[in-house]
Design a protein around this motif. Structure first.
Motif, PDB file in Angstrom:
ATOM      1  N   ARG A 143       0.907  -1.245  -0.084  1.00  0.00           N
ATOM      2  CA  ARG A 143      -0.052  -0.018   0.019  1.00  0.00           C
ATOM      3  C   ARG A 143       0.822   1.269   0.012  1.00  0.00           C
ATOM      4  N   PHE A 144       2.160   1.379   0.708  1.00  0.00           N
ATOM      5  CA  PHE A 144       2.972   2.318   0.551  1.00  0.00           C
ATOM      6  C   PHE A 144       3.511   2.708  -0.853  1.00  0.00           C
ATOM      7  N   CYS A 145       3.915   1.439  -1.189  1.00  0.00           N
ATOM      8  CA  CYS A 145       4.385   1.656  -2.520  1.00  0.00           C
ATOM      9  C   CYS A 145       3.743   2.179  -3.729  1.00  0.00           C
ATOM     10  N   GLN A 146       2.280   1.729  -3.646  1.00  0.00           N
ATOM     11  CA  GLN A 146       1.321   1.901  -4.480  1.00  0.00           C
ATOM     12  C   GLN A 146       1.090   3.507  -4.563  1.00  0.00           C
ATOM     13  N   SER A 147       0.940   3.913  -3.061  1.00  0.00           N
ATOM     14  CA  SER A 147       0.832   5.488  -2.872  1.00  0.00           C
ATOM     15  C   SER A 147       2.050   6.127  -3.567  1.00  0.00           C
ATOM     16  N   PHE A 148       3.011   5.779  -3.162  1.00  0.00           N
ATOM     17  CA  PHE A 148       4.640   6.377  -3.551  1.00  0.00           C
ATOM     18  C   PHE A 148       4.452   6.604  -5.121  1.00  0.00           C
ATOM     19  N   MET A 149       4.129   5.489  -5.755  1.00  0.00           N
ATOM     20  CA  MET A 149       4.026   5.538  -7.136  1.00  0.00           C
ATOM     21  C   MET A 149       3.071   6.377  -7.782  1.00  0.00           C
ATOM     22  N   THR A 150       1.896   6.508  -7.041  1.00  0.00           N
ATOM     23  CA  THR A 150       0.697   7.373  -7.513  1.00  0.00           C
ATOM     24  C   THR A 150       1.171   8.745  -7.828  1.00  0.00           C
ATOM     25  N   GLU A 151       2.090   9.185  -7.056  1.00  0.00           N
ATOM     26  CA  GLU A 151       2.648  10.596  -7.294  1.00  0.00           C
ATOM     27  C   GLU A 151       3.959  10.336  -8.129  1.00  0.00           C
ATOM     28  N   LEU A 152       4.924   9.455  -8.143  1.00  0.00           N
ATOM     29  CA  LEU A 152       6.184   9.368  -8.788  1.00  0.00           C
ATOM     30  C   LEU A 152       5.657   9.208 -10.313  1.00  0.00           C
ATOM     31  N   TYR A 153       4.932   8.580 -10.566  1.00  0.00           N
ATOM     32  CA  TYR A 153       4.755   8.151 -12.181  1.00  0.00           C
ATOM     33  C   TYR A 153       4.644   9.071 -12.931  1.00  0.00           C
ATOM     34  N   ARG A 154       4.336  10.310 -12.612  1.00  0.00           N
ATOM     35  CA  ARG A 154       4.171  11.460 -13.506  1.00  0.00           C
ATOM     36  C   ARG A 154       5.620  11.890 -13.698  1.00  0.00           C
ATOM     37  N   HIS A 155       6.379  11.705 -13.347  1.00  0.00           N
ATOM     38  CA  HIS A 155       8.118  12.139 -13.386  1.00  0.00           C
ATOM     39  C   HIS A 155       8.971  11.493 -13.855  1.00  0.00           C
ATOM     40  N   ILE A 156       8.693  10.028 -13.930  1.00  0.00           N
ATOM     41  CA  ILE A 156       9.526   9.305 -14.710  1.00  0.00           C
ATOM     42  C   ILE A 156       8.954   8.522 -16.043  1.00  0.00           C
ATOM     43  N   GLY A 157       9.973   7.719 -16.611  1.00  0.00           N
ATOM     44  CA  GLY A 157       9.679   6.983 -17.894  1.00  0.00           C
ATOM     45  C   GLY A 157      10.929   6.540 -18.474  1.00  0.00           C
ATOM     46  N   GLU A 158      10.924   5.691 -19.243  1.00  0.00           N
ATOM     47  CA  GLU A 158      12.102   5.072 -19.806  1.00  0.00           C
ATOM     48  C   GLU A 158      12.993   5.950 -20.653  1.00  0.00           C
ATOM     49  N   HIS A 159      12.595   7.121 -21.201  1.00  0.00           N
ATOM     50  CA  HIS A 159      13.495   8.030 -21.793  1.00  0.00           C
ATOM     51  C   HIS A 159      13.630   9.261 -20.833  1.00  0.00           C
ATOM     52  N   THR A 160      13.024   9.439 -19.790  1.00  0.00           N
ATOM     53  CA  THR A 160      13.033  10.336 -18.739  1.00  0.00           C
ATOM     54  C   THR A 160      13.830  10.370 -17.483  1.00  0.00           C
ATOM     55  N   ASP A 161      13.470   9.224 -16.813  1.00  0.00           N
ATOM     56  CA  ASP A 161      13.993   9.082 -15.509  1.00  0.00           C
ATOM     57  C   ASP A 161      13.799   7.558 -15.173  1.00  0.00           C
ATOM     58  N   VAL A 162      14.793   6.837 -14.586  1.00  0.00           N
ATOM     59  CA  VAL A 162      14.681   5.429 -14.508  1.00  0.00           C
ATOM     60  C   VAL A 162      15.029   4.965 -13.079  1.00  0.00           C
ATOM     61  N   PRO A 163      14.198   5.014 -12.149  1.00  0.00           N
ATOM     62  CA  PRO A 163      14.522   4.578 -10.736  1.00  0.00           C
ATOM     63  C   PRO A 163      15.031   2.943 -10.716  1.00  0.00           C
ATOM     64  N   ALA A 164      15.643   2.716  -9.420  1.00  0.00           N
ATOM     65  CA  ALA A 164      16.090   1.341  -9.205  1.00  0.00           C
ATOM     66  C   ALA A 164      16.085   1.191  -7.807  1.00  0.00           C
ATOM     67  N   GLY A 165      16.245   0.204  -7.263  1.00  0.00           N
ATOM     68  CA  GLY A 165      16.146  -0.013  -5.714  1.00  0.00           C
ATOM     69  C   GLY A 165      17.368   0.357  -4.953  1.00  0.00           C
ATOM     70  N   ASP A 166      17.462   0.565  -3.706  1.00  0.00           N
ATOM     71  CA  ASP A 166      18.626   0.848  -2.874  1.00  0.00           C
ATOM     72  C   ASP A 166      18.301   0.326  -1.450  1.00  0.00           C
ATOM     73  N   ILE A 167      18.727   0.919  -0.484  1.00  0.00           N
ATOM     74  CA  ILE A 167      18.474   0.476   0.853  1.00  0.00           C
ATOM     75  C   ILE A 167      16.786   0.542   0.840  1.00  0.00           C
ATOM     76  N   GLY A 168      16.585  -0.793   1.587  1.00  0.00           N
ATOM     77  CA  GLY A 168      14.967  -0.708   1.987  1.00  0.00           C
ATOM     78  C   GLY A 168      13.950  -1.162   0.645  1.00  0.00           C
ATOM     79  N   VAL A 169      14.659  -1.177  -0.677  1.00  0.00           N
ATOM     80  CA  VAL A 169      13.913  -1.438  -1.585  1.00  0.00           C
ATOM     81  C   VAL A 169      14.715  -2.347  -2.538  1.00  0.00           C
ATOM     82  N   GLY A 170      13.982  -3.635  -2.522  1.00  0.00           N
ATOM     83  CA  GLY A 170      14.460  -4.739  -3.059  1.00  0.00           C
ATOM     84  C   GLY A 170      13.367  -5.271  -4.087  1.00  0.00           C
ATOM     85  N   GLY A 171      13.475  -6.537  -4.468  1.00  0.00           N
ATOM     86  CA  GLY A 171      12.543  -6.956  -5.679  1.00  0.00           C
ATOM     87  C   GLY A 171      11.204  -7.060  -5.152  1.00  0.00           C
TER      88      GLY A 171
END
Length: 444
Positions: A143-171
């Motif tokens: 539920r946290f990840c879904q809420s987080f992405m509901t805002e973040l999605y508008r700022h990212i894209g494969e030709h714009t911004d490509v996040p990955a994992g780090d501490i606390g963010v795995g598969g």
């Protein structure tokens, strides 16, 4: 040129008050750039320093979500898109209570140079939240990840911004984030996130890449001194993904890895770390290293840092500023040969200076741990071509990239009059590549 660097640093400090990690990261790069500005005054004329220290975009947003008890929780989300001179912003997401804007900016600034050193066409950025997934149920994390992405999605894209994992963010977290992105956009844009599962667009070796790459870099460092990992005593901080795979690769190269740690203490296992047991405890059961020590019959030392254990090779793979001057002195006295940073800026400036003065080969994270983002870029290539490479092919590409980064650092250090300095070579090599791109693109 010293005056120019001091003026630029003063501007960074004034415009970003209280962000001590960001200040530290900028200082460490600026300390290397005097010879560059003297040789290339066009960087000064075009205000490259000032522009590079100001992120292209900083996004801060509220993340509301509901816990298992039905209570509404509020966290803060961040994405700092630092530089797109070389390609789309690329860098991880960190979910940890310590996350604030200064942490994200330091990580994003480091990422710009790290990504440039790989030679891959990717810019630099970083993001995350002060959300702590530790102790949360899968439902709460989803539920946290879904809420987080509901805002973040508008700022990212494969030709714009490509996040990955780090501490606390795995598969697990990447899966929930990607599922929400796909749900909102109605697009299977697999290149928008890296670190994905193998059955839905991920790349073999991506999980192992940061730890493997750090050890491959350290192997190259040892080779410059006519040495190898074979029979060397190795100490690793951390017990997460990077640390576990650093241990695995070091052991495969013949090293004797005797210690690892978590935030509560460290385990000393003179027989050598039992990797299968460590993975069971950490990755399956999500327990502390104290549980490993109990089951293994190894020594557990609470509340202390792993650096008091003597070693030939030290691999800090946990978090920023975890190895200080006192730790460095203890390691030097034990016969230390090499430090390769698997984490981002884990060694304090005073400790770096002590290690270098003692003749220890020291590689900063922006060079030594570049394997993770390099393999993320390889994942993006596979997504773009809708292809999937074998483990052997991808690992060979990782090794090639890490060896190239190592050799580029040394060659750059020689070119600018600081032979043998991996710190100067990494800072200058990354800076020049980004600065030249910025000049080519105009004042943007």
């Amino acid at each position: 040129m010293k005056d120019q660097l001091e003026r630029a640093l003063d501007q960074v400090l004034a415009r970003n008050p209280g962000e001590r990690e960001f200040h530290q990261a900028v200082r460490e790069v600026f300390d290397s750039l005097g010879p560059v500005l003297a040789k290339h005054p066009q960087y000064v004329d075009a205000a490259v320093l000032e522009r590079l220290c100001e992120p292209e975009r900083q996004i801060i947003f509220r993340v509301p979500w509901v816990d298992d008890a039905g209570r509404v929780q509020i966290n803060r989300g961040f994405r700092v898109e630092f530089s797109s001179a070389l390609g789309p912003y690329k860098g991880g997401l960190r979910f940890h209570p310590s996350v604030y804007l200064g942490i994200v900016k330091f990580l994003g600034f480091e990422q710009v140079f790290k990504n440039a050193l790989t030679g891959m066409p990717i810019g630099g950025g970083k993001g995350g939240s002060d959300f702590d997934p530790r102790g949360r149920s899968d439902g709460e994390v989803m539920r946290f990840c879904q809420s987080f992405m509901t805002e973040l999605y508008r700022h990212i894209g494969e030709h714009t911004d490509v996040p990955a994992g780090d501490i606390g963010v795995g598969g697990r977290e990447i899966g929930y984030l990607f599922g929400q992105y796909k749900r909102i956009t109605n697009r299977y844009e697999s290149g928008v996130l890296t670190g994905k599962g193998l059955t839905w667009g991920g790349s073999l070796v991506r999980t192992e890449a940061t730890g493997y790459g750090t050890v491959l870099f350290a192997e190259r460092m040892l080779a410059t001194a006519g040495a190898s990992f074979d029979g060397r005593r190795v100490v690793v901080s951390g017990a997460g993904n990077v640390a576990v795979h650093a241990i695995e690769k070091a052991q495969a190269l013949g090293a004797h890895v005797v210690a690892c740690s978590d935030s509560a203490g460290y385990v000393l296992d003179e027989r050598g770390i039992d990797l299968d047991l460590l993975r069971q405890v950490r990755e399956v059961e999500r327990e502390r290293v104290s549980v490993y020590a109990e089951r293994r019959g190894a020594t557990y030392v609470p509340g202390r840092r792993v650096w008091e254990v003597g070693a030939h090779v030290a691999l800090p793979c946990a978090t920023q500023n975890e190895l200080d001057e006192h730790d460095a002195r203890a390691l030097v006295d034990s016969g230390l040969l090499v430090v390769a940073e698997g984490a981002n800026m884990p060694t304090t400036p005073a400790a770096v200076a002590l290690l270098q003065d003692a003749g220890v080969l020291f590689a900063p994270g922006k060079a030594a741990n570049a394997g993770g983002v390099a393999t993320s870029a390889l994942e993006m290539q596979q997504n773009a071509s809708r292809d999937s490479w074998t483990f052997e092919h991808t690992e060979a590409r990782l090794a090639e990239i890490m060896h190239d980064v190592h050799d580029r650092c040394l060659a750059t250090a020689d070119e600018y009059g600081v032979p043998g300095s991996y710190v100067a070579g990494a800072n200058i090599g990354g800076f020049v590549r980004v600065a030249d791109a910025m000049l080519a693109l105009g004042v943007i």
